[in-house]
Scaffold this motif. Structure first.
Motif, short mmCIF file in Angstrom:
data_model
loop_
_atom_site.label_atom_id
_atom_site.label_comp_id
_atom_site.label_asym_id
_atom_site.label_seq_id
_atom_site.Cartn_x
_atom_site.Cartn_y
_atom_site.Cartn_z
N VAL A 7 56.20 52.91 35.17
CA VAL A 7 54.88 52.69 35.77
C VAL A 7 54.72 51.23 36.20
O VAL A 7 55.47 50.36 35.76
N LYS A 8 53.72 51.02 37.04
CA LYS A 8 53.39 49.68 37.52
C LYS A 8 51.92 49.43 37.27
O LYS A 8 51.09 50.32 37.43
N ILE A 9 51.59 48.20 36.89
CA ILE A 9 50.20 47.81 36.70
C ILE A 9 49.55 47.72 38.08
O ILE A 9 50.09 47.10 38.99
N LYS A 10 48.39 48.34 38.25
CA LYS A 10 47.71 48.36 39.55
C LYS A 10 47.12 46.99 39.91
O LYS A 10 47.20 46.57 41.05
N ASP A 11 46.48 46.32 38.95
CA ASP A 11 45.80 45.06 39.23
C ASP A 11 46.46 43.92 38.45
O ASP A 11 46.10 43.65 37.30
N ASN A 12 47.40 43.25 39.08
CA ASN A 12 48.11 42.16 38.42
C ASN A 12 47.18 41.03 38.00
O ASN A 12 47.38 40.40 36.96
#
Length: 69
Positions: A7-12
């Motif tokens: 997964v990837k974080i949406k809001d860095n």
């Protein structure tokens, strides 16, 4: 989303400005381009692991804060 999904974080920016996140943990998360692997799910919180050669950091996220890569 399920355990072992990448997964990837949406809001860095939210992660960068999190006052509860230690500087070293933020460095490791950034080194991974804000991508990690779901290691555990408890009561709707997805625990995502980020690692480098020496350290493993786990951070909890709500479903709407991450997306499958």
């Amino acid at each position: 989303m399920k355990i072992n999904d990448e997964v990837k974080i949406k809001d860095n920016n939210k992660v960068k400005n999190d006052p509860h996140l230690e500087d070293r943990a933020l460095i490791i998360i950034a080194e991974n381009n804000y991508k990690g692997v779901i290691t555990k799910i408890v009561d709707g919180i997805h625990f995502v692991g980020f690692k480098n050669d020496l350290v493993w950091v786990t951070q909890g996220f709500k479903t709407n804060e991450i997306e499958v890569v």
